[in-house]
Design an enzyme around this catalytic site. Structure first.
Site, PDB file in Angstrom:
ATOM      1  N   HIS A  24       0.821  -1.204   0.000  1.00  0.00           N
ATOM      2  CA  HIS A  24       0.000   0.000   0.000  1.00  0.00           C
ATOM      3  C   HIS A  24       0.859   1.260   0.000  1.00  0.00           C
ATOM      4  O   HIS A  24       1.570   1.533   0.965  1.00  0.00           O
ATOM      5  CB  HIS A  24      -0.901  -0.013   1.234  1.00  0.00           C
ATOM      6  CG  HIS A  24      -1.847   1.128   1.324  1.00  0.00           C
ATOM      7  ND1 HIS A  24      -1.819   2.036   2.361  1.00  0.00           N
ATOM      8  CD2 HIS A  24      -2.867   1.521   0.503  1.00  0.00           C
ATOM      9  CE1 HIS A  24      -2.775   2.915   2.199  1.00  0.00           C
ATOM     10  NE2 HIS A  24      -3.425   2.641   1.080  1.00  0.00           N
ATOM     11  N   HIS A  77      -0.970  11.051  -2.391  1.00  0.00           N
ATOM     12  CA  HIS A  77      -2.301  10.663  -1.946  1.00  0.00           C
ATOM     13  C   HIS A  77      -3.211  11.848  -1.657  1.00  0.00           C
ATOM     14  O   HIS A  77      -4.313  11.957  -2.186  1.00  0.00           O
ATOM     15  CB  HIS A  77      -2.214   9.779  -0.697  1.00  0.00           C
ATOM     16  CG  HIS A  77      -3.548   9.411  -0.142  1.00  0.00           C
ATOM     17  ND1 HIS A  77      -4.206  10.170   0.814  1.00  0.00           N
ATOM     18  CD2 HIS A  77      -4.370   8.362  -0.410  1.00  0.00           C
ATOM     19  CE1 HIS A  77      -5.360   9.607   1.106  1.00  0.00           C
ATOM     20  NE2 HIS A  77      -5.493   8.510   0.384  1.00  0.00           N
TER      21      HIS A  77
END
Length: 259
Positions: free
Chosen positions: A8, A51
């Site tokens: 991730h 992100h």
């Protein structure tokens, strides 16, 4: 092994998320077959890997990603927040990440957008992928269903996936309507019934984001094809070793009983 490990934002427990350092560390684990990452657009339409919509949490900059040029973004420090060891680690462009990972690991690229926040995001990302002949190494995912529709309009054959932290009653129909063959779902929403339904529909499922060994092992027991997304690839390795040990122990006992 089944239950493929997805790193991730790279090995993001150890290294600053969504940086080349995090991706290199993830790739150092031989069992990491996938990396998940996030992509947005700079003001001058360069796909960049980060992100948050804003810069404050993971860089020494401020403001919104979309308001900065690529030249401004690439000069920021995206590593010091994690550790002095990563001082001056930059925000990478998608092109840099693709070049690093091509032929080595597959990529789950999340299109970070909402509504009309990033006009042209899908085509900019696809250009980078096609230029490297990486269509078979990529799945494009998003919470934003319009983004997924735009990808399918531009490149119908590319694998796409819906990201969700809820489990709507019409999930199967929604995936079918979007042309998605991939589902990225918050792990508490996943059970054996969902896995059976998705498997029958030909949809690959990835559970996010789980770092605890026990939970990874429980998820793996639901279905061998369930992919596990984790910040800590070493936790996945521990879970799979324990799963293998338990399986071997059960097999040994069964053999002993039927003697």
């Amino acid at each position: 092994m089944h239950n493929l490990c997805v790193a991730h934002r790279g090995a993001s427990f150890a290294a600053p998320e969504n940086t080349l350092a995090a991706f290199r560390q993830a790739m150092a684990f031989p069992f990491v077959k996938w990396i998940e990452l996030d992509v947005q657009l700079s003001r001058d339409k360069v796909p960049v890997v980060i992100h948050d919509f804003s810069l404050e949490r993971t860089t020494n900059g401020s403001g919104l990603v979309k308001d900065k040029s690529w030249d401004e973004l690439r000069r920021l420090d995206a590593g010091s927040w994690k550790s002095p060891r990563y001082r001056s680690e930059p925000i990478p462009s998608l092109a840099e990440v693709l070049d690093l990972c091509r032929g080595k690991v597959r990529l789950n690229i999340e299109l970070k957008t909402s509504g009309d926040m990033y006009p042209g995001l899908e085509s900019a990302v696809l250009r980078q992928i096609v230029a490297r002949d990486m269509e078979q190494e990529i799945v494009l995912t998003s919470f934003d269903q319009q983004a997924l529709r735009r990808v399918k309009e531009l490149m119908p054959e590319l694998c796409t996936g819906l990201i969700t932290d809820i489990r709507p009653a019409d999930l199967s129909g929604r995936l079918s309507a979007l042309g998605c063959s991939f589902l990225s779902m918050a792990y508490p929403k996943i059970d054996a019934r969902l896995m059976a339904e998705m498997s029958e529909q030909g949809v690959t499922v990835m559970a996010w984001t789980v770092d605890q060994v026990g939970i990874i092992r429980s998820l793996a027991s639901l279905h061998p094809d369930l992919m596990v997304c984790t910040n800590r690839p070493e936790s996945w390795e521990q879970a799979m070793k324990r799963k293998s040990l338990i399986g071997n122990t059960i097999l040994t006992v069964k053999r002993w009983l039927i003697r």
